[in-house]
Design an enzyme around this catalytic site. Structure first.
Site, short mmCIF file in Angstrom:
data_model
loop_
_atom_site.label_atom_id
_atom_site.label_comp_id
_atom_site.label_asym_id
_atom_site.label_seq_id
_atom_site.Cartn_x
_atom_site.Cartn_y
_atom_site.Cartn_z
N GLY A 16 9.24 13.03 -10.58
CA GLY A 16 8.85 14.35 -10.08
C GLY A 16 9.59 15.46 -10.81
O GLY A 16 8.98 16.46 -11.23
N CYS A 44 11.43 5.07 -11.34
CA CYS A 44 10.20 4.48 -11.87
C CYS A 44 10.44 3.82 -13.22
O CYS A 44 10.09 2.66 -13.43
CB CYS A 44 9.11 5.55 -11.96
SG CYS A 44 7.65 4.99 -12.83
N CYS A 49 8.98 0.91 -11.04
CA CYS A 49 7.63 0.52 -11.47
C CYS A 49 7.59 -0.17 -12.84
O CYS A 49 6.95 -1.22 -12.99
CB CYS A 49 6.71 1.74 -11.54
SG CYS A 49 7.08 3.06 -10.39
N LYS A 52 9.64 -3.48 -13.29
CA LYS A 52 9.03 -4.42 -12.36
C LYS A 52 7.70 -4.93 -12.90
O LYS A 52 7.43 -6.13 -12.91
CB LYS A 52 8.81 -3.75 -11.01
CG LYS A 52 8.04 -4.60 -10.03
CD LYS A 52 7.43 -3.77 -8.93
CE LYS A 52 6.17 -3.04 -9.38
NZ LYS A 52 5.61 -2.19 -8.31
N TYR A 179 6.49 -4.03 0.23
CA TYR A 179 5.86 -4.39 -1.05
C TYR A 179 6.88 -4.79 -2.10
O TYR A 179 6.62 -5.69 -2.91
CB TYR A 179 4.93 -3.26 -1.54
CG TYR A 179 5.58 -2.10 -2.26
CD1 TYR A 179 5.70 -2.09 -3.64
CD2 TYR A 179 6.06 -0.99 -1.57
CE1 TYR A 179 6.28 -1.03 -4.31
CE2 TYR A 179 6.63 0.08 -2.23
CZ TYR A 179 6.75 0.06 -3.60
OH TYR A 179 7.32 1.11 -4.26
N GLU A 183 6.63 -8.34 -3.90
CA GLU A 183 6.43 -8.37 -5.36
C GLU A 183 7.52 -9.20 -6.03
O GLU A 183 7.23 -10.03 -6.91
CB GLU A 183 6.44 -6.94 -5.91
CG GLU A 183 5.19 -6.16 -5.54
CD GLU A 183 5.21 -4.71 -6.02
OE1 GLU A 183 4.14 -4.11 -6.06
OE2 GLU A 183 6.29 -4.18 -6.35
N ARG A 206 3.59 -4.78 6.23
CA ARG A 206 3.23 -3.94 7.37
C ARG A 206 2.60 -2.64 6.88
O ARG A 206 3.04 -2.07 5.88
CB ARG A 206 4.51 -3.64 8.18
CG ARG A 206 4.27 -2.92 9.48
CD ARG A 206 5.51 -3.05 10.35
NE ARG A 206 6.67 -2.42 9.76
CZ ARG A 206 7.05 -1.17 10.02
NH1 ARG A 206 6.37 -0.42 10.85
NH2 ARG A 206 8.13 -0.67 9.43
N HIS A 463 -22.29 -7.63 -13.84
CA HIS A 463 -22.33 -9.07 -13.65
C HIS A 463 -21.99 -9.81 -14.93
O HIS A 463 -22.40 -9.37 -16.00
CB HIS A 463 -23.75 -9.46 -13.19
CG HIS A 463 -23.90 -10.91 -12.91
ND1 HIS A 463 -23.40 -11.49 -11.77
CD2 HIS A 463 -24.47 -11.91 -13.64
CE1 HIS A 463 -23.66 -12.79 -11.80
NE2 HIS A 463 -24.31 -13.08 -12.92
N GLU A 468 -18.21 -6.95 -8.57
CA GLU A 468 -19.61 -6.65 -8.26
C GLU A 468 -19.88 -6.81 -6.76
O GLU A 468 -20.77 -6.18 -6.20
CB GLU A 468 -20.58 -7.50 -9.08
CG GLU A 468 -20.57 -8.98 -8.79
CD GLU A 468 -21.52 -9.75 -9.72
OE1 GLU A 468 -22.74 -9.52 -9.65
OE2 GLU A 468 -21.04 -10.57 -10.53
P1 FAD Z 1 13.45 9.19 -8.85
O1 FAD Z 1 12.50 8.64 -9.83
O2 FAD Z 1 14.26 8.25 -8.04
O3 FAD Z 1 14.42 10.15 -9.65
C1 FAD Z 1 15.52 10.78 -9.05
C2 FAD Z 1 16.56 11.01 -10.13
O4 FAD Z 1 17.55 11.90 -9.60
C3 FAD Z 1 17.32 9.75 -10.52
O5 FAD Z 1 17.25 9.60 -11.92
C4 FAD Z 1 18.74 9.98 -10.05
O6 FAD Z 1 19.71 9.42 -10.91
C5 FAD Z 1 18.82 11.50 -10.07
N1 FAD Z 1 19.81 12.08 -9.16
C6 FAD Z 1 20.01 11.77 -7.85
N2 FAD Z 1 20.94 12.60 -7.32
C7 FAD Z 1 21.31 13.45 -8.31
C8 FAD Z 1 22.23 14.55 -8.38
N3 FAD Z 1 22.90 14.95 -7.29
N4 FAD Z 1 22.40 15.19 -9.56
C9 FAD Z 1 21.68 14.80 -10.67
N5 FAD Z 1 20.80 13.78 -10.66
C10 FAD Z 1 20.61 13.12 -9.49
N6 FAD Z 1 5.90 3.59 -7.29
C11 FAD Z 1 4.62 3.44 -7.73
O7 FAD Z 1 3.85 4.40 -7.73
N7 FAD Z 1 4.18 2.22 -8.17
C12 FAD Z 1 4.98 1.14 -8.21
O8 FAD Z 1 4.55 0.06 -8.62
C13 FAD Z 1 6.32 1.28 -7.78
N8 FAD Z 1 7.18 0.24 -7.84
C14 FAD Z 1 8.47 0.41 -7.46
C15 FAD Z 1 9.33 -0.68 -7.56
C16 FAD Z 1 10.64 -0.56 -7.18
C17 FAD Z 1 11.56 -1.75 -7.31
C18 FAD Z 1 11.12 0.68 -6.70
C19 FAD Z 1 12.56 0.84 -6.28
C20 FAD Z 1 10.28 1.78 -6.60
C21 FAD Z 1 8.95 1.65 -6.98
N9 FAD Z 1 8.05 2.71 -6.90
C22 FAD Z 1 6.75 2.55 -7.30
C23 FAD Z 1 8.45 4.00 -6.32
C24 FAD Z 1 8.76 5.04 -7.41
O9 FAD Z 1 9.68 4.51 -8.33
C25 FAD Z 1 9.30 6.32 -6.78
O10 FAD Z 1 8.40 6.76 -5.80
C26 FAD Z 1 9.49 7.43 -7.81
O11 FAD Z 1 10.36 7.04 -8.83
C27 FAD Z 1 10.03 8.69 -7.11
O12 FAD Z 1 10.27 9.69 -8.06
P2 FAD Z 1 11.33 10.84 -7.75
O13 FAD Z 1 11.19 11.83 -8.87
O14 FAD Z 1 11.19 11.33 -6.38
O15 FAD Z 1 12.76 10.15 -7.80
#
Ligand code: FAD
Length: 480
Positions: A16, A44, A49, A52, A179, A183, A206, A463, A468
């Site tokens: 994000g 991610c 993601c 994984k 999940y 997985e 769930r 098909h 399908e």
């Molecule tokens: P994040 O990607 O977690 O990024 C947050 C960042 O902020 C991190 O890099 C962290 O180091 C940094 N940070 C934290 N605090 C601070 C601070 N105070 N100062 C500076 N930096 C900081 N989603 C899917 O859509 N499909 C999937 O298949 C999927 N599989 C997943 C498998 C696993 C094992 C896990 C754990 C998650 C999975 N997800 C999946 C979920 C997905 O990874 C998250 O929803 C997504 O990464 C959220 O993005 P974000 O930007 O909110 O946070």
């Protein structure tokens, strides 16, 4: 000349945060900075993601030699080499992290490799000691795995640890039924680890469609995963300690899997007493028991932002907190914790704040996949949710797909549509099948557009395919 150092300061370089920062800087010319305390790409890319899914791919090759032989190939079973895979995985993650850094740089975002906290509504404090001011601050700090609150929980790994293992365990107990737990049960089983899974609830996964959950649970058990629902850990100790000895002897395990020449890794071996009365030893225990938002020690309380339930930062539909200059997106808000959702929330934030186009985040009808074996793709309401809401027709078929029937494998697939009786809209679509994640992305467009069952019906089948069936189910299996 702005009174602030930046127009926007983003805390967190995950899905994000990176998207919001680079779109704000690249498309609106805003002066943007971003702080990341760990690795760019976030959960991610580094520990979610991406690694994984690569492990899912690796694990799926286990059954391929047998299937290929049944199709006439002269091909022998092989051995999985974790060290070779992990080395390649790390190289790929390094490459992706570099891509993220370059994307930010290319968009003109200034980056700080530091932890950031909020000092006040417009000031960010960095772990380097610097302070930076910004007109807007975006918190995108994600979440982290949580161990259960029980003695010796530190003996268990969490999902972050899996990618760093020096060696694969010979056996693992996975605790959890979400999940991520399911997985990794399938992944580790596919890589040759003997997998036991405990889940305290009545059925895994769930929140997903009951019929789909049942099919996946049966398939996991059929493949050899020792899944126990209604079960959890009562007590756990390191094998060899007086506490473990006092628990009693675990039966000697006579099932040999994978890489028996390898030594135990991680926390193990661990002796575990379960609620079902069994005592067993595992090379490793893996807790997939939920995640918590990274909202602590950010300085939020001083600003009057009290994290809500489970530590989530509360925001309105525009991702704005109670403090007008401070926004939050992604997992730290604990709305829908998926990468594409965090990205959408970041884009909607930029649209609202930097493009003068107030855009609420749309959390309706989000397609998603569960990368178990078999895989699940899902969008919209489950049968149970829809039936509570209104009268429905359920169109459903379960069958052995052609590819697997040919080799007499037991795998079944499920195709299911939940249809509103009142207006014929497809309220939900649930697919359990190889490639279900790919299928649901496309079915998700139709469902999001409000397609009716008749729209599905008038689409000509492709098909021969598994999917399908989604346009050829003529009669409802049941009405509710
Ligand atoms: P994040 O990607 O977690 O990024 C947050 C960042 O902020 C991190 O890099 C962290 O180091 C940094 N940070 C934290 N605090 C601070 C601070 N105070 N100062 C500076 N930096 C900081 N989603 C899917 O859509 N499909 C999937 O298949 C999927 N599989 C997943 C498998 C696993 C094992 C896990 C754990 C998650 C999975 N997800 C999946 C979920 C997905 O990874 C998250 O929803 C997504 O990464 C959220 O993005 P974000 O930007 O909110 O946070």
């Amino acid at each position: 000349m702005s009174a602030f150092d930046y127009d926007l300061f983003v805390i967190g370089g995950g899905s994000g945060g990176v998207r919001a920062a680079r779109v704000a800087a690249g498309e609106t010319g805003a002066k943007v900075a971003l702080a990341e305390e760990d690795r760019y790409g976030g959960t991610c890319v580094i520990r979610g993601c991406v690694p994984k899914k690569l492990m899912v791919f690796a694990s799926e090759y286990r059954d391929m030699p047998a299937t290929a032989r049944a199709y006439g190939w002269d091909i022998a079973d092989g051995q999985f080499d974790w060290t070779a895979f992990r080395t390649k995985l790390n190289t790929e993650l390094d490459r992706l992290e570099e891509v993220y850094r370059k994307l930010l740089k290319g968009s003109g975002v200034e980056t700080f490799d530091a932890r950031a906290t909020l000092k006040d509504a417009h000031t960010v404090k960095l772990s380097t000691g610097e302070e930076k001011t910004a007109k807007h601050i975006l918190i995108a700090t994600g979440g982290r795995p949580q161990r259960p609150d029980m003695p010796n929980a530190h003996l268990g790994m969490v999902s972050d640890d899996i990618f760093h293992l020096d060696k694969l365990p010979k056996s693992v107990l996975i605790v959890g039924g979400g999940y991520i737990a399911c997985e990794f049960a399938c992944i580790l089983h596919g890589l040759g680890v003997k997998v036991t899974q405990f889940y305290r609830g009545a059925q895994i996964l769930r929140g997903f469609d009951d019929e789909a959950r049942g099919l996946i649970a049966d398939a996991m058990k059929g493949r050899g995963i020792d899944l126990h629902t209604g079960t959890t850990i009562v007590e756990m100790h390191c094998v060899g300690t007086p506490e473990a000895d006092a628990m009693g002897e675990a039966p000697v395990d006579d099932v040999q899997y994978g890489q028996p020449e390898q030594e135990e890794i991680g926390s193990g071996p661990v002796r575990v007493k379960a609620t079902n009365g069994t005592i067993r030893d595992f090379d490793a225990v893996f807790f997939a028991t939920g995640r918590v938002p990274n909202s602590d020690d950010l300085g939020l309380e001083a600003l009057g932002i009290e994290p809500g339930r489970n530590g989530a930062i509360e925001v309105d539909e525009y991702s704005q907190t109670k403090v007008p200059s401070v926004y939050a997106i992604g997992d730290v808000t604990n709305r829908v914790n998926l990468t594409p959702v965090a990205i959408r929330e970041g884009m909607a934030f930029v649209e609202t704040v930097f493009k003068g186009n107030p855009t609420p985040v749309d959390h309706e009808l989000i397609p998603s996949a569960v990368f178990t074996q078999p895989e699940m793709g899902t969008v919209g309401l489950t049968e149970e949710q829809a039936a509570e809401q209104e009268e429905i027709e359920v169109y459903c078929t379960s069958f052995r797909p052609m590819q697997m029937a040919f080799v007499d494998a037991p795998d079944r697939v499920l195709m299911k549509l939940i249809v509103s009786k009142a207006n014929r809209t497809v309220l939900g679509c649930h697919i359990v099948a190889p490639g279900a994640g790919e299928m649901i992305q496309l079915a998700g467009i139709a469902v999001k557009m409000g397609a009716t069952k008749e729209d599905f019906d008038r689409t000509v089948a492709v098909h021969p395919t598994m999917s399908e069936e989604i346009v050829t189910m003529r009669n409802p299996a049941r009405t509710r």
